[in-house]
Design a protein around this motif. Structure first.
Motif, PDB file in Angstrom:
ATOM      1  N   UNK A   1       0.830  -1.217   0.000  1.00  0.00           N
ATOM      2  CA  UNK A   1       0.000   0.000   0.000  1.00  0.00           C
ATOM      3  C   UNK A   1       0.860   1.261   0.000  1.00  0.00           C
ATOM      4  N   UNK A   2       0.369   2.300  -0.663  1.00  0.00           N
ATOM      5  CA  UNK A   2       1.103   3.575  -0.699  1.00  0.00           C
ATOM      6  C   UNK A   2       0.178   4.683  -0.217  1.00  0.00           C
ATOM      7  N   UNK A   3       0.767   5.684   0.384  1.00  0.00           N
ATOM      8  CA  UNK A   3       0.008   6.851   0.837  1.00  0.00           C
ATOM      9  C   UNK A   3      -0.751   7.431  -0.368  1.00  0.00           C
ATOM     10  N   UNK A   4      -1.988   7.821  -0.157  1.00  0.00           N
ATOM     11  CA  UNK A   4      -2.748   8.455  -1.236  1.00  0.00           C
ATOM     12  C   UNK A   4      -3.571   7.482  -2.068  1.00  0.00           C
ATOM     13  N   UNK A   5      -3.295   6.176  -1.956  1.00  0.00           N
ATOM     14  CA  UNK A   5      -4.129   5.192  -2.673  1.00  0.00           C
ATOM     15  C   UNK A   5      -5.557   5.222  -2.106  1.00  0.00           C
ATOM     16  N   UNK A   6      -6.528   4.840  -2.924  1.00  0.00           N
ATOM     17  CA  UNK A   6      -7.891   4.666  -2.404  1.00  0.00           C
ATOM     18  C   UNK A   6      -8.139   3.169  -2.271  1.00  0.00           C
ATOM     19  N   UNK A   7      -8.456   2.720  -1.069  1.00  0.00           N
ATOM     20  CA  UNK A   7      -8.672   1.284  -0.828  1.00  0.00           C
ATOM     21  C   UNK A   7     -10.136   1.065  -0.440  1.00  0.00           C
ATOM     22  N   UNK A   8     -10.840   0.292  -1.282  1.00  0.00           N
ATOM     23  CA  UNK A   8     -12.277   0.023  -1.098  1.00  0.00           C
ATOM     24  C   UNK A   8     -12.409  -1.470  -0.797  1.00  0.00           C
ATOM     25  N   UNK A   9     -12.784  -1.803   0.438  1.00  0.00           N
ATOM     26  CA  UNK A   9     -12.975  -3.214   0.796  1.00  0.00           C
ATOM     27  C   UNK A   9     -14.467  -3.524   0.720  1.00  0.00           C
ATOM     28  N   UNK A  10     -14.862  -4.401  -0.196  1.00  0.00           N
ATOM     29  CA  UNK A  10     -16.294  -4.696  -0.347  1.00  0.00           C
ATOM     30  C   UNK A  10     -16.846  -5.501   0.831  1.00  0.00           C
ATOM     31  N   UNK A  11     -15.954  -6.151   1.589  1.00  0.00           N
ATOM     32  CA  UNK A  11     -16.396  -6.874   2.793  1.00  0.00           C
ATOM     33  C   UNK A  11     -16.954  -5.852   3.792  1.00  0.00           C
ATOM     34  N   UNK A  12     -18.133  -6.144   4.359  1.00  0.00           N
ATOM     35  CA  UNK A  12     -18.696  -5.151   5.297  1.00  0.00           C
ATOM     36  C   UNK A  12     -18.996  -5.705   6.687  1.00  0.00           C
ATOM     37  N   UNK A  13     -18.620  -6.974   6.926  1.00  0.00           N
ATOM     38  CA  UNK A  13     -18.685  -7.486   8.305  1.00  0.00           C
ATOM     39  C   UNK A  13     -17.304  -7.976   8.705  1.00  0.00           C
TER      40      UNK A  13
ATOM     41  N   UNK B   1      -1.931   5.681   5.342  1.00  0.00           N
ATOM     42  CA  UNK B   1      -2.252   7.000   4.785  1.00  0.00           C
ATOM     43  C   UNK B   1      -3.097   6.936   3.518  1.00  0.00           C
ATOM     44  N   UNK B   2      -3.795   5.810   3.314  1.00  0.00           N
ATOM     45  CA  UNK B   2      -4.677   5.683   2.138  1.00  0.00           C
ATOM     46  C   UNK B   2      -6.046   6.295   2.453  1.00  0.00           C
ATOM     47  N   UNK B   3      -6.775   6.637   1.393  1.00  0.00           N
ATOM     48  CA  UNK B   3      -8.190   6.986   1.579  1.00  0.00           C
ATOM     49  C   UNK B   3      -8.928   5.642   1.650  1.00  0.00           C
ATOM     50  N   UNK B   4      -9.761   5.433   2.656  1.00  0.00           N
ATOM     51  CA  UNK B   4     -10.411   4.128   2.782  1.00  0.00           C
ATOM     52  C   UNK B   4     -11.917   4.238   2.570  1.00  0.00           C
ATOM     53  N   UNK B   5     -12.461   3.208   1.923  1.00  0.00           N
ATOM     54  CA  UNK B   5     -13.919   3.140   1.719  1.00  0.00           C
ATOM     55  C   UNK B   5     -14.376   1.769   2.220  1.00  0.00           C
ATOM     56  N   UNK B   6     -15.140   1.728   3.310  1.00  0.00           N
ATOM     57  CA  UNK B   6     -15.583   0.426   3.830  1.00  0.00           C
ATOM     58  C   UNK B   6     -16.731  -0.155   2.988  1.00  0.00           C
ATOM     59  N   UNK B   7     -16.920  -1.480   3.120  1.00  0.00           N
ATOM     60  CA  UNK B   7     -17.951  -2.182   2.348  1.00  0.00           C
ATOM     61  C   UNK B   7     -19.363  -1.717   2.641  1.00  0.00           C
ATOM     62  N   UNK B   8     -19.571  -1.074   3.806  1.00  0.00           N
ATOM     63  CA  UNK B   8     -20.914  -0.549   4.108  1.00  0.00           C
ATOM     64  C   UNK B   8     -21.330   0.483   3.054  1.00  0.00           C
ATOM     65  N   UNK B   9     -20.326   1.168   2.448  1.00  0.00           N
ATOM     66  CA  UNK B   9     -20.663   2.148   1.392  1.00  0.00           C
ATOM     67  C   UNK B   9     -21.312   1.455   0.199  1.00  0.00           C
TER      68      UNK B   9
END
Ligand code: NAP
Length: 459
Positions: free
Chosen positions: A398-410, A424-432
């Motif tokens: 992982x690198x700073x500034x990457x966007x990481x979207x994990x589709x797992x939500x539990x 330092x990544x932007x994160x998007x949880x699976x709840x989104x």
């Protein structure tokens, strides 16, 4: 209860509505007539002198001010194109879509003085408008009735029968009830379904649900039932956890189930049991939403919209998708729709290659993530889903500034999300994804556009 009739001009809404109102002994209202009375001029004059946007504003006001109970309403042909109107019309109502073939509509409205909305000859305009409006009509309706071959009296009689006896015919109701009796259901849902179907003191008339194996852990019933009550919809949402999708779909037809959320492992198999499949779902190869109207079952996919919505500001980025299953196919389709440069990384390279060749993108092994140095990473594997506490990627991937979207939500905070946050990544949880796909699914089933903030609050 209000009875709302929707449909194109010439489908008999006014004539049928008057007969239904007379036989129920309640008033009838036509929204076009309300608008004319309010404006003190006829609709052709409103279009000519004030324009269509002004007419639509008047229509919105007329619909918002309709009485809430004990009335039959015929809504203007274009009213349901506005989801705000649909929310008003559906509150405490049963909505009947009256349909007729294009030729019937053209012959019925041939002599009308209504202005053209498209500037094209009447027959072309009718065909085009019916094509464009059909999805909105189907979404906004609880029941669809054809008026092409039947008299207005017969159509009105059918509506009144449904109001008294419920929408499900007795012969199919019995086989549907037998299915329900034989499957495990959440506590209390069996008696709720039985009283809805037998019309035993329950004001709800329609059934929706989730089907999968397993699916009893799903958050969807709680979310949907809260939404139904917020919007005043007479529906009940349950969980059909059963190993044979063919039997679930047969029961859904028998019971007139309005909407089904479809989850693992049936998203592909269900396609073989439906009457129509939308273009996006066909391209992805999976259906997660089934809507029934007039005995026709239509399949849609909203998973890809759940992946797309949180990434819309990253158009054109370099992206990797981890995994090559159903969720990965929806994710790839979403990213490509945002013109991203997509590489699929999976533990079985042949599976990644197969998916990549379907979508015309690239495939590579999981270990190549560091060479690719993507701007966007989407995890479409179950790794990290409880009780698993592992991550497919390490800190070095992982690198700073990457966007990481994990589709797992539990859980909402998966090991990958924690790792990415620390890097330092932007994160998007699976709840989104869950929130956005559920919002689109509710739109398919009800025609109502739920505010994102409301779904977020309820989830
Ligand atoms: P699927 O069709 O079974 O595909 C799973 C993919 O993950 C396959 O490519 C599989 O590889 C791979 N995989 C499984 N275990 C792995 C491991 N230990 N290491 C590397 N790869 C592994 O499942 P799906 O329907 O795509 O769903 C995937 C996940 O997406 C679900 O678990 C769920 O958490 C999530 N999801 C979330 C939402 C939401 O609303 N947030 C919606 C749908 C799905 P093989 O083929 O080699 O087994």
């Amino acid at each position: 209860m209000r009875i709302i009739l929707i449909g194109f001009r010439g489908t008999g809404k006014t004539t049928v509505g008057r007969i239904v109102a007379r036989s129920l002994g309640i008033p009838f209202l036509d929204t076009d007539q309300l608008i004319e009375e309010g404006a003190g001029m006829k609709i052709p004059a409103i279009f000519r002198e004030k324009g269509e946007p002004a007419f639509r504003d008047m229509e919105r006001q007329a619909i918002a001010s309709l009485p809430e109970d004990g009335i039959v309403v015929s809504a203007g042909g274009g009213a349901v194109l506005d989801p705000g109107n649909v929310a008003h019309l559906r509150r405490g109502s049963l909505v009947f879509l009256l349909g007729a073939g294009e030729e019937t509509v053209i012959s019925r409205i041939g002599g009308s003085d209504r202005p053209s909305l498209t500037g094209r000859p009447l027959s072309d305009e009718v065909r085009e408008l019916i094509r464009v409006r059909k999805p909105a009509y189907l979404r906004a309706a609880d029941f669809c009735i054809s008026t092409g071959e039947t008299s207005a009296e017969e159509v009105a009689g059918e509506i009144v029968r449904m109001l008294h006896e419920g929408p499900v015919p007795p012969n199919t109701k019995e086989s549907g009830l037998k299915f329900i009796d034989g499957i495990p259901l959440p506590d209390g849902d069996r008696s709720a379904l039985s009283s809805i179907l037998r019309k035993a003191g329950d004001s709800r008339v329609g059934i929706c649900g989730i089907t999968g194996y397993p699916c009893s852990h799903s958050r969807s019933p709680a979310l949907w039932n809260q939404l139904f009550s917020r919007y005043g919809l007479p529906y009940f949402y349950t969980s059909f956890e059963w190993p044979a999708i063919a039997e679930v779909i047969r029961a859904a037809r028998d019971l007139g189930v309005r909407g089904l959320s479809v989850t693992i492992p049936f998203k592909e198999e269900v396609m073989g049991h439906l009457d129509e499949i939308d273009e996006d779902a066909r391209a992805i190869g999976a259906v997660n939403t089934v809507v029934q109207c007039g005995g026709v079952l239509s399949g849609f996919n909203t998973d890809w919209l759940g992946v797309r919505a949180p990434l819309e500001d990253l158009r054109g980025a370099g992206a990797v998708v981890l995994g090559a299953g159903g969720a990965a196919a929806a994710a790839v389709y979403a990213l490509l729709s945002l013109e991203m440069k997509v590489t699929i990384l999976a533990r079985r390279p042949e599976k990644a290659e197969r998916l990549a060749s379907r979508f015309g993108c690239r495939a590579a092994s999981l270990s190549s993530i560091r060479d690719l140095s993507p701007e966007v990473v989407v995890n479409a594997t179950p790794v990290g889903m409880l009780p698993d506490r592992s991550s497919l990627l390490t800190r070095e991937d992982l690198e700073e500034g990457m966007t990481v979207f994990d589709l797992v939500y539990t859980p909402p905070e998966t090991p990958l999300i924690s790792l990415a946050r620390r890097a330092g990544c932007r994160v998007i949880p699976g709840t989104e994804m869950f929130i956005h796909q559920a919002r689109e699914q509710f739109m398919h089933v009800t025609g109502i556009q739920v505010a994102e903030s409301l779904i977020r609050e309820l989830v």
